[in-house]
Scaffold this motif. Structure first.
Motif, PDB file in Angstrom:
ATOM      1  N   THR A  42      -7.176 -19.740 -38.424  1.00 38.61           N
ATOM      2  CA  THR A  42      -6.856 -20.990 -39.104  1.00 38.61           C
ATOM      3  C   THR A  42      -7.553 -22.149 -38.415  1.00 38.61           C
ATOM      4  O   THR A  42      -7.914 -22.058 -37.240  1.00 38.61           O
ATOM      5  CB  THR A  42      -5.327 -21.214 -39.132  1.00 38.61           C
ATOM      6  OG1 THR A  42      -5.029 -22.329 -39.982  1.00 38.61           O
ATOM      7  CG2 THR A  42      -4.767 -21.509 -37.746  1.00 38.61           C
ATOM      8  N   THR A  43      -7.750 -23.244 -39.146  1.00 42.50           N
ATOM      9  CA  THR A  43      -8.279 -24.454 -38.529  1.00 42.50           C
ATOM     10  C   THR A  43      -7.543 -25.663 -39.084  1.00 42.50           C
ATOM     11  O   THR A  43      -7.170 -25.694 -40.259  1.00 42.50           O
ATOM     12  CB  THR A  43      -9.800 -24.603 -38.747  1.00 42.50           C
ATOM     13  OG1 THR A  43     -10.284 -25.727 -38.000  1.00 42.50           O
ATOM     14  CG2 THR A  43     -10.154 -24.834 -40.213  1.00 42.50           C
ATOM     15  N   ASP A  44      -7.283 -26.639 -38.224  1.00 42.84           N
ATOM     16  CA  ASP A  44      -6.625 -27.872 -38.625  1.00 42.84           C
ATOM     17  C   ASP A  44      -7.219 -29.012 -37.826  1.00 42.84           C
ATOM     18  O   ASP A  44      -7.467 -28.882 -36.637  1.00 42.84           O
ATOM     19  CB  ASP A  44      -5.115 -27.797 -38.334  1.00 42.84           C
ATOM     20  CG  ASP A  44      -4.311 -27.607 -39.614  1.00 42.84           C
ATOM     21  OD1 ASP A  44      -4.439 -28.429 -40.517  1.00 42.84           O
ATOM     22  OD2 ASP A  44      -3.577 -26.617 -39.680  1.00 42.84           O
ATOM     23  N   VAL A  45      -7.407 -30.122 -38.501  1.00 42.95           N
ATOM     24  CA  VAL A  45      -8.015 -31.275 -37.851  1.00 42.95           C
ATOM     25  C   VAL A  45      -7.036 -32.448 -37.866  1.00 42.95           C
ATOM     26  O   VAL A  45      -6.330 -32.667 -38.849  1.00 42.95           O
ATOM     27  CB  VAL A  45      -9.352 -31.622 -38.558  1.00 42.95           C
ATOM     28  CG1 VAL A  45      -9.160 -31.884 -40.035  1.00 42.95           C
ATOM     29  CG2 VAL A  45     -10.045 -32.817 -37.915  1.00 42.95           C
ATOM     30  N   VAL A  47      -6.890 -36.593 -37.355  1.00 40.42           N
ATOM     31  CA  VAL A  47      -7.748 -37.779 -37.349  1.00 40.42           C
ATOM     32  C   VAL A  47      -6.911 -39.009 -37.008  1.00 40.42           C
ATOM     33  O   VAL A  47      -5.829 -39.211 -37.567  1.00 40.42           O
ATOM     34  CB  VAL A  47      -8.430 -37.962 -38.722  1.00 40.42           C
ATOM     35  CG1 VAL A  47      -9.271 -39.234 -38.750  1.00 40.42           C
ATOM     36  CG2 VAL A  47      -9.301 -36.748 -39.055  1.00 40.42           C
ATOM     37  N   ILE A  50      -4.830 -41.437 -39.385  1.00 35.22           N
ATOM     38  CA  ILE A  50      -4.410 -40.653 -40.550  1.00 35.22           C
ATOM     39  C   ILE A  50      -3.293 -39.710 -40.108  1.00 35.22           C
ATOM     40  O   ILE A  50      -2.187 -39.754 -40.622  1.00 35.22           O
ATOM     41  CB  ILE A  50      -5.585 -39.823 -41.122  1.00 35.22           C
ATOM     42  CG1 ILE A  50      -6.776 -40.719 -41.474  1.00 35.22           C
ATOM     43  CG2 ILE A  50      -5.122 -38.992 -42.307  1.00 35.22           C
ATOM     44  CD1 ILE A  50      -6.584 -41.592 -42.677  1.00 35.22           C
ATOM     45  N   ASP A  51      -3.634 -38.867 -39.140  1.00 36.68           N
ATOM     46  CA  ASP A  51      -2.677 -37.864 -38.685  1.00 36.68           C
ATOM     47  C   ASP A  51      -1.930 -38.298 -37.428  1.00 36.68           C
ATOM     48  O   ASP A  51      -0.966 -37.660 -37.021  1.00 36.68           O
ATOM     49  CB  ASP A  51      -3.397 -36.539 -38.429  1.00 36.68           C
ATOM     50  CG  ASP A  51      -4.107 -36.049 -39.682  1.00 36.68           C
ATOM     51  OD1 ASP A  51      -3.416 -35.757 -40.664  1.00 36.68           O
ATOM     52  OD2 ASP A  51      -5.345 -36.009 -39.699  1.00 36.68           O
ATOM     53  N   LEU A  85     -11.835 -25.896 -29.562  1.00 37.18           N
ATOM     54  CA  LEU A  85     -11.446 -27.292 -29.700  1.00 37.18           C
ATOM     55  C   LEU A  85     -12.693 -28.145 -29.849  1.00 37.18           C
ATOM     56  O   LEU A  85     -13.562 -28.117 -28.986  1.00 37.18           O
ATOM     57  CB  LEU A  85     -10.700 -27.665 -28.410  1.00 37.18           C
ATOM     58  CG  LEU A  85     -10.125 -29.038 -28.219  1.00 37.18           C
ATOM     59  CD1 LEU A  85      -9.131 -29.374 -29.316  1.00 37.18           C
ATOM     60  CD2 LEU A  85      -9.456 -29.115 -26.851  1.00 37.18           C
ATOM     61  N   ALA A  86     -12.797 -28.886 -30.942  1.00 34.04           N
ATOM     62  CA  ALA A  86     -13.894 -29.852 -31.088  1.00 34.04           C
ATOM     63  C   ALA A  86     -13.289 -31.247 -31.066  1.00 34.04           C
ATOM     64  O   ALA A  86     -12.346 -31.528 -31.802  1.00 34.04           O
ATOM     65  CB  ALA A  86     -14.647 -29.606 -32.389  1.00 34.04           C
ATOM     66  N   ALA A  88     -14.150 -35.372 -31.256  1.00 38.14           N
ATOM     67  CA  ALA A  88     -15.037 -36.520 -31.442  1.00 38.14           C
ATOM     68  C   ALA A  88     -14.229 -37.738 -31.025  1.00 38.14           C
ATOM     69  O   ALA A  88     -13.060 -37.862 -31.411  1.00 38.14           O
ATOM     70  CB  ALA A  88     -15.478 -36.615 -32.893  1.00 38.14           C
ATOM     71  N   MET A 128     -11.132 -37.678 -33.416  1.00 40.93           N
ATOM     72  CA  MET A 128     -10.838 -36.554 -34.295  1.00 40.93           C
ATOM     73  C   MET A 128     -10.752 -35.301 -33.448  1.00 40.93           C
ATOM     74  O   MET A 128     -11.580 -35.100 -32.572  1.00 40.93           O
ATOM     75  CB  MET A 128     -11.957 -36.405 -35.311  1.00 40.93           C
ATOM     76  CG  MET A 128     -11.682 -35.360 -36.341  1.00 40.93           C
ATOM     77  SD  MET A 128     -13.205 -34.484 -36.808  1.00 40.93           S
ATOM     78  CE  MET A 128     -13.672 -33.757 -35.275  1.00 40.93           C
ATOM     79  N   ALA A 130     -10.355 -31.214 -33.792  1.00 39.51           N
ATOM     80  CA  ALA A 130     -10.313 -30.035 -34.662  1.00 39.51           C
ATOM     81  C   ALA A 130     -10.077 -28.804 -33.809  1.00 39.51           C
ATOM     82  O   ALA A 130     -10.772 -28.584 -32.813  1.00 39.51           O
ATOM     83  CB  ALA A 130     -11.619 -29.884 -35.439  1.00 39.51           C
ATOM     84  N   ALA A 132      -9.661 -24.565 -33.942  1.00 42.50           N
ATOM     85  CA  ALA A 132      -9.760 -23.300 -34.670  1.00 42.50           C
ATOM     86  C   ALA A 132      -9.037 -22.275 -33.817  1.00 42.50           C
ATOM     87  O   ALA A 132      -9.283 -22.176 -32.612  1.00 42.50           O
ATOM     88  CB  ALA A 132     -11.221 -22.903 -34.871  1.00 42.50           C
TER      89      ALA A 132
ATOM     90  N   THR B  43     -18.023 -23.317 -31.557  1.00 46.55           N
ATOM     91  CA  THR B  43     -17.692 -24.420 -32.453  1.00 46.55           C
ATOM     92  C   THR B  43     -18.630 -25.585 -32.190  1.00 46.55           C
ATOM     93  O   THR B  43     -19.027 -25.831 -31.058  1.00 46.55           O
ATOM     94  CB  THR B  43     -16.218 -24.870 -32.297  1.00 46.55           C
ATOM     95  OG1 THR B  43     -15.916 -25.856 -33.289  1.00 46.55           O
ATOM     96  CG2 THR B  43     -15.936 -25.474 -30.934  1.00 46.55           C
ATOM     97  N   MET B  84     -15.034 -21.030 -40.209  1.00 44.43           N
ATOM     98  CA  MET B  84     -14.080 -21.965 -40.794  1.00 44.43           C
ATOM     99  C   MET B  84     -14.687 -23.359 -40.700  1.00 44.43           C
ATOM    100  O   MET B  84     -15.526 -23.627 -39.842  1.00 44.43           O
ATOM    101  CB  MET B  84     -12.753 -21.905 -40.046  1.00 44.43           C
ATOM    102  CG  MET B  84     -12.065 -20.552 -40.254  1.00 44.43           C
ATOM    103  SD  MET B  84     -10.389 -20.504 -39.584  1.00 44.43           S
ATOM    104  CE  MET B  84     -10.746 -20.706 -37.850  1.00 44.43           C
ATOM    105  N   ASP B 120     -10.046 -27.037 -43.452  1.00 49.15           N
ATOM    106  CA  ASP B 120      -9.058 -28.108 -43.502  1.00 49.15           C
ATOM    107  C   ASP B 120      -9.776 -29.391 -43.882  1.00 49.15           C
ATOM    108  O   ASP B 120     -10.975 -29.542 -43.647  1.00 49.15           O
ATOM    109  CB  ASP B 120      -8.371 -28.273 -42.141  1.00 49.15           C
ATOM    110  CG  ASP B 120      -7.180 -29.220 -42.211  1.00 49.15           C
ATOM    111  OD1 ASP B 120      -6.511 -29.255 -43.266  1.00 49.15           O
ATOM    112  OD2 ASP B 120      -6.919 -29.933 -41.238  1.00 49.15           O
ATOM    113  N   SER B 122      -9.329 -33.802 -44.059  1.00 47.78           N
ATOM    114  CA  SER B 122      -8.544 -34.993 -43.756  1.00 47.78           C
ATOM    115  C   SER B 122      -9.333 -36.215 -44.189  1.00 47.78           C
ATOM    116  O   SER B 122     -10.566 -36.169 -44.287  1.00 47.78           O
ATOM    117  CB  SER B 122      -8.236 -35.075 -42.256  1.00 47.78           C
ATOM    118  OG  SER B 122      -7.458 -36.234 -41.989  1.00 47.78           O
ATOM    119  N   MET B 128     -16.959 -36.339 -40.574  1.00 48.25           N
ATOM    120  CA  MET B 128     -17.100 -35.407 -39.462  1.00 48.25           C
ATOM    121  C   MET B 128     -16.961 -33.996 -40.003  1.00 48.25           C
ATOM    122  O   MET B 128     -16.074 -33.739 -40.810  1.00 48.25           O
ATOM    123  CB  MET B 128     -16.004 -35.653 -38.424  1.00 48.25           C
ATOM    124  CG  MET B 128     -16.228 -36.899 -37.605  1.00 48.25           C
ATOM    125  SD  MET B 128     -14.821 -37.257 -36.543  1.00 48.25           S
ATOM    126  CE  MET B 128     -13.928 -38.396 -37.594  1.00 48.25           C
ATOM    127  N   ALA B 132     -16.233 -23.657 -36.958  1.00 50.62           N
ATOM    128  CA  ALA B 132     -15.939 -22.641 -35.944  1.00 50.62           C
ATOM    129  C   ALA B 132     -16.450 -21.330 -36.511  1.00 50.62           C
ATOM    130  O   ALA B 132     -16.139 -20.978 -37.644  1.00 50.62           O
ATOM    131  CB  ALA B 132     -14.442 -22.562 -35.666  1.00 50.62           C
TER     132      ALA B 132
END
Lengths: 335, 335
Positions: A42-45, A47, A50-51, A85-86, A88, A128, A130, A132, B43, B84, B120, B122, B128, B132
């Protein structure tokens, strides 16, 4: 159908079918066939603005980025193993900033057995993060699509606390009201923690998959209403929840009173709970409750699955549609 | 030592040692032990205004995001399998924007056998794109740390073309000079393509790993100078390159003439080439060239490995240090 869900459907049309993809995009996590067994990913970002709120503590952000991904794997019933982990970020924050993010991610992932193995950095105007994450299904993966007419609907933990915590955090950031009348320090902390540092239900999701007792599951990340609607839609069923059954914590009830907000609304539309919403046949409901007791996780029966479509909340004899209650990733700003 | 490399060293101290991590962060990709065999993962994130120009075509960005990650797996000698994609973007661009990114990523990854399995979205103020990617090592993974005194240094393809292409693209975006005197349309296109749509050397990296003939490898993403310095540092050796041996294309030579820029400087400092820089023992040099011929990939001997440290470029009797020639991710804006 929310813009984000319509997007996912258009997206799926772009993807070539591959026999090695066991569970395709659109669920909480993908499951692919790898030599030596299935792999869940899974991947989730996250920001800034926003988040999460601008200026939030980077170590806590790192923990949260890990947690939201761990929650996705939990929903599918997979044991987390490795993550990347990415980051920015505005480079004027200096290298201590991303290091703090990494420290938080490593610590939170480590608590659930996952190891950080790689990453990337870039400059950016806004932060940001991200993640994975991948791991191994603990049994048959639990998708969103297996709910059946007659199932009992459960949810873990409490709902709406993170939404209240976000409001508290936003007030603090705006240097508004410090200390909410009617809320003790520890109640305030419970709500803030629910927002800043959610606990993914990894052990419980893994146990559900291992025991094979959940028909369908989704993690409540965007709000109970929209996420119940997604589960119903994926399964081709209708979900009816009972307002009086929603698990609302003491701190949330106090917060609601102090602010004049209906607590159930925060549960329905708030998001960021990272609890598991799942269904099981009525015969298995006691086994579900046994697993919950063994793991010291709260699991509450909040409704049932019927033939039909959509999701609704029943309050006495009134019943209203809730599928549009929650966050849509196309509608931007939530923090 | 560049800020980014110092950061990686501080980062490594934060990571718990795990027996299942075979190759740890700091190389082009990580390799972890998974049931059924090792898994290689990487990534990379692209940020608008840093890694690409504002307003670039989203489908091409999607292709490029796939390519830079494919290049990392190529450097370690792994076959790409799954990826991903996390996209943060200004939602006023509409859902067609991320769909175009996805279309580009799916197409480019598909050319190399990799399937998109999750993602994902956002909202964000600037675009951006984080990918991954994971796959399977084709042989013993080729790290950055195996170069030995006496090795021959090779590089695939041409260098500096992407740096020239970025300058052309920037001029176009600024509505400056259209059409460069002394450069044909097809030459201009070759340079622009090298920047916009780089080709990762996947088959070649896999062949090097399978044949076990490379001692060390890195992909040239930040500039030949800085990346040669990284390989030298990881291996504890010195790398000496010959200026006259650098593979410079006809379009790059023309571009240099037309602009009054030394083409070798673009090769050293430009970055974005996504070619493989690697070393092999002199006895294996002909095998390397045989593999290159078989795959129709240009592989040029550009220098040698010596005892010592650092990286330099020899031009006749002059020799200069090149480790600071290239992009550092802490120094922001490159596009």
């Amino acid at each position: 159908v929310k813009p984000e869900d319509r997007f996912v459907e258009r997206l799926k049309e772009l993807l070539p079918l591959s026999p090695s993809v066991l569970i395709a995009p659109g669920d909480d996590a993908a499951v692919v066939q790898h030599a030596g067994g299935p792999l869940a990913a899974t991947t989730d970002v996250l920001v800034e603005g926003i988040d999460f709120l601008p200026g939030e503590d980077p170590e806590r952000l790192g923990r949260r980025a890990a947690a939201v991904n761990l929650s996705d794997l939990a929903a599918i019933g997979a044991r987390p193993e490795f993550l990347m982990l990415a980051i920015a970020f505005p480079t004027e924050l200096g290298e201590d900033y991303p290091l703090a993010v990494v420290r938080g991610t490593v610590a939170r992932a480590g608590e659930f057995g996952a190891t950080l193995v790689g990453g990337d950095l870039s400059a950016a105007a806004q932060t940001m993060i991200a993640v994975a994450l991948w791991g191994r299904p603990a049994g048959n993966p639990i998708t969103r699509s297996g709910a059946a007419d007659g199932d009992v609907v459960f949810v873990t933990g409490f709902l709406g606390q993170a939404a209240a915590g976000l409001r508290l955090a936003r007030d603090r950031a705006n240097a508004a009201a410090r200390g909410i009348p009617g809320l003790s320090g520890s109640e305030e902390r419970a709500l803030l923690d629910a927002y800043h540092d959610p606990t993914p239900q990894v052990a419980f999701g893994v146990a559900l998959a291992r025991e094979g007792i959940a028909h369908a599951a989704i993690d409540v990340s965007d709000g109970l209403g929209v996420d119940a609607g997604r589960l119903a839609r994926a399964s081709g069923v209708r979900i009816v929840l009972e307002k009086t059954a929603l698990p609302l914590s003491e701190p949330l009830l106090r917060f609601g009173e102090a602010r004049g907000i209906e607590p159930a609304e925060l549960a329905l539309a708030g998001g960021d709970d990272y609890e598991l919403l799942f269904t099981a046949s009525p015969e298995d409901a006691e086994r579900v409750e046994g697993v919950a007791r063994r793991l010291a996780v709260r699991a509450t029966r909040i409704g049932r699955v019927e033939a039909g479509e959509g999701a609704s909340l029943r309050d006495g004899s009134a019943e209203r549609d809730i599928v549009s209650f929650g966050h849509d990733h196309f509608q931007g700003k939530r923090a």
